[in-house]
Design a protein around this motif. Sequence first.
Motif, short mmCIF file in Angstrom:
data_model
loop_
_atom_site.label_atom_id
_atom_site.label_comp_id
_atom_site.label_asym_id
_atom_site.label_seq_id
_atom_site.Cartn_x
_atom_site.Cartn_y
_atom_site.Cartn_z
N LEU A 31 107.58 22.76 27.61
CA LEU A 31 108.85 22.04 27.58
C LEU A 31 108.78 20.88 26.59
CD1 LEU A 31 111.69 21.67 28.69
CD2 LEU A 31 110.72 20.34 30.58
N LEU A 32 107.62 20.22 26.57
CA LEU A 32 107.42 19.12 25.63
C LEU A 32 107.42 19.62 24.19
CD1 LEU A 32 106.95 16.05 25.77
CD2 LEU A 32 104.49 16.51 25.74
N SER A 33 106.76 20.75 23.95
CA SER A 33 106.73 21.34 22.60
C SER A 33 108.14 21.73 22.15
CB SER A 33 105.82 22.57 22.58
OG SER A 33 104.49 22.22 22.86
N PHE A 34 108.89 22.33 23.06
CA PHE A 34 110.28 22.71 22.75
C PHE A 34 111.10 21.48 22.41
CE2 PHE A 34 114.67 23.23 24.15
CZ PHE A 34 115.05 24.34 23.41
N SER A 35 110.95 20.43 23.20
CA SER A 35 111.74 19.21 22.97
C SER A 35 111.37 18.57 21.64
CB SER A 35 111.53 18.22 24.12
OG SER A 35 110.25 17.60 24.06
N GLY A 36 110.06 18.59 21.30
CA GLY A 36 109.63 18.02 20.03
C GLY A 36 110.20 18.78 18.85
N ALA A 37 110.17 20.12 18.93
CA ALA A 37 110.71 20.96 17.85
C ALA A 37 112.21 20.78 17.72
CB ALA A 37 110.37 22.42 18.12
N PHE A 38 112.91 20.73 18.84
CA PHE A 38 114.36 20.58 18.84
C PHE A 38 114.76 19.22 18.27
CE2 PHE A 38 118.53 19.68 20.59
CZ PHE A 38 119.18 20.89 20.48
N LEU A 39 114.08 18.15 18.71
CA LEU A 39 114.40 16.81 18.25
C LEU A 39 114.10 16.65 16.76
CD1 LEU A 39 115.33 13.97 19.08
CD2 LEU A 39 112.95 13.42 19.61
N LEU A 40 112.98 17.17 16.32
CA LEU A 40 112.63 17.11 14.90
C LEU A 40 113.65 17.86 14.05
CD1 LEU A 40 110.66 16.36 12.61
CD2 LEU A 40 109.38 18.45 13.15
#
Length: 222
Positions: A31-40
């Motif tokens: 979930l953290l990886s997804f959020s980082g990719a989405f935010l970036l």
Amino acid sequence: MIFILPIAAVLLGFLIALIFKPTFNNTVKLLLSFSGAFLLSITIFEFLPELYASGSKEIGLYIMGGLLLQILLEFLSRGAEHGHLHLDSKTKNIPWLLFISLAVHSIFEGFPLSQNEDLVYGIIIHKIPIAIIISSFLIVSNISKIQILIFLILFALMTPIGSYLGALDFWTESLKNNINAIVVGVLLHVSTTILFESSKNHQFNATKFGTILLGIGLAYIL
């Protein structure tokens, strides 16, 4: 909407931590990886081009200032903004240094939300796993439930406060662009750190890679 969703994200993260009591396991990491990719991706696809379209030659300088600001904030929070949190389980008091760092970070990230609706979704998706991680650590500590509640309420309010400040009329266009550039620097640092640290020992993980691609693809569609 921009005032309610950040609060709802923190509340959701707290409820997930309270009900499921997750440790920093693979699900939270994904979930953290997804959020980082989405935010970036939202930052690069939407926010960054808008800033450079203003024509200011100082935008890059303020972006680097935001990067440096986030580095300083992480000395206080020990990396809570991107999923790293190290609290003494015996502590009985609210970790105020952590709160100050998260508050400054949240106020800045909330500043441009009234002007950029797509960024709202990036911030929300980023906030949920961070709220899960922070809530999980606070719950297992010796901090009283009332203090935990106060901490999370204040934390949840910081992004809406930033949004309120950003919506005020007294900002000049130039000053608003400069502050937004600082926010871009903060978001670039946080999101890239999440992605760089998402793989244990820098080994390739197909599931995490697919999750990152999903985050990028969804941000592009939006």
